[in-house]
Design a protein around this motif. Structure first.
Motif, mmCIF file in Angstrom:
data_model
loop_
_atom_site.group_PDB
_atom_site.id
_atom_site.type_symbol
_atom_site.label_atom_id
_atom_site.label_comp_id
_atom_site.label_asym_id
_atom_site.label_seq_id
_atom_site.Cartn_x
_atom_site.Cartn_y
_atom_site.Cartn_z
ATOM 1 N N UNK A 107 0.925 -1.423 0.677
ATOM 2 C CA UNK A 107 -0.150 -0.405 0.509
ATOM 3 C C UNK A 107 0.007 1.288 0.248
ATOM 4 N N UNK A 108 2.139 1.073 0.434
ATOM 5 C CA UNK A 108 2.651 2.402 0.211
ATOM 6 C C UNK A 108 2.796 2.643 -1.677
ATOM 7 N N UNK A 109 2.768 4.215 -0.869
ATOM 8 C CA UNK A 109 2.651 4.705 -2.270
ATOM 9 C C UNK A 109 4.292 5.850 -3.251
ATOM 10 N N UNK A 110 4.287 5.784 -4.087
ATOM 11 C CA UNK A 110 5.641 5.875 -4.846
ATOM 12 C C UNK A 110 6.756 6.798 -3.518
ATOM 13 N N UNK A 111 6.057 8.389 -2.969
ATOM 14 C CA UNK A 111 6.532 8.874 -2.268
ATOM 15 C C UNK A 111 6.486 8.215 -1.070
#
Length: 297
Positions: A107-111
């Motif tokens: 679920x981690x975003x690219x940022x």
């Protein structure tokens, strides 16, 4: 003849006023749940600073926990980031850098992936499991490092979300005292406004009160306003205006509340037991008011 003169006199008196109207007093009479008596009161708020680095946050929160336990009656304004961390801790979440480690790696975003790599850029991760596996290992290492257990990390091991959950469980056990203390002290903590706090019932601090306060769930709002001092009643909320400049406003009959904010860099600077607790104003009820006869000229 006397009756005629009396009738003429009454007519003249009535003619001096356009009409006589019934109205309620503009300032409502209220009773506070904690039996706060009518009178003049001062509220002193201590506005804290919150460090940015994770290790400094950890040290600050430990000191803050002890301070709150020893000083339960003070009104504390917490910065926006500290407010978010307090809510997260109460909800069994992480604070600061931990938040990235607690999320499922998928679920981690690219940022967030970029931030995670920057936080743990000095470790080795398995090369055969794909990017998600690498992120799980990075998250696992970060959780261990924040508990000062980094030496337990094995760079050749393929850690899983279940492995992370075990370390997270250890973290939550360690944090139980901090969580419990925040829950006990919550009533006098004033959160610096963020749109995510719209449903929060705690007092909120806003630099400026705008037309959207009806969307805020809190019943007490503290604000800086150079044009007013005192307090008003708006949308069934008590608005506390800070300072001694500008026009004086009062919301309830026979209650005067003044407010002061003291910006604090160190908890040791706080002078104890100044004024009343903001939670004293949290629950009140209106009292029946007699109608008044008012001559309208």
């Amino acid at each position: 003849m006397k009756k005629l003169l009396l009738l003429i006199g009454i007519t003249v008196m009535i003619g001096g006023c356009n009409d006589i109207v019934l109205r309620k007093d503009l300032q409502p009479r209220v009773a506070f749940e904690n039996n706060l008596k009518e009178g003049n009161y001062k509220l002193v708020f201590y506005k804290l600073e919150y460090p940015e680095k994770q290790d400094e946050k950890m040290e600050f929160l430990e000191k803050f926990k002890v301070f709150l336990a020893n000083n339960p009656h003070l009104n504390i304004i917490v910065p926006e980031e500290l407010g978010k961390d307090i809510i997260s801790i109460i909800n069994n979440g992480g604070y600061g850098e931990e938040k990235i480690a607690l999320k499922p790696a998928v679920d981690l975003t690219k940022e967030e992936e970029i931030q995670l790599k920057e936080l743990v850029n000095n470790i080795e991760v398995p090369q055969g499991g794909g990017e998600i596996q690498k992120n799980i290992n990075r998250q696992y290492y970060l959780l261990l490092a924040l508990q000062e257990r980094a030496e337990e990390y094995d760079p050749d091991f393929y850690y899983t979300e279940l492995d992370k959950e075990k370390v997270i469980g250890d973290t939550l056990v360690i944090r139980e005292e901090l969580k419990n203390q925040f829950q006990k002290s919550l009533k006098n903590i004033v959160f610096t406004y963020d749109k995510n706090f719209d449903n929060l019932k705690n007092p909120l601090y806003l630099e400026n009160v705008n037309e959207h306060i009806e969307d805020i769930n809190s019943s007490i709002i503290l604000t800086n306003n150079s044009e007013k001092n005192g307090y008003s009643l708006t949308n069934n909320k008590i608005i506390l205006y800070v300072g001694n400049k500008g026009s004086k406003v009062e919301g309830f009959r026979n209650f005067v509340f003044s407010s002061e904010i003291k910006e604090i860099k160190n908890l040791k600077e706080i002078i104890l037991n100044e004024g009343i607790e903001v939670s004293d104003l949290n629950i009140w009820k209106s009292l029946d008011q007699p109608l008044k006869l008012e001559a309208k000229n």
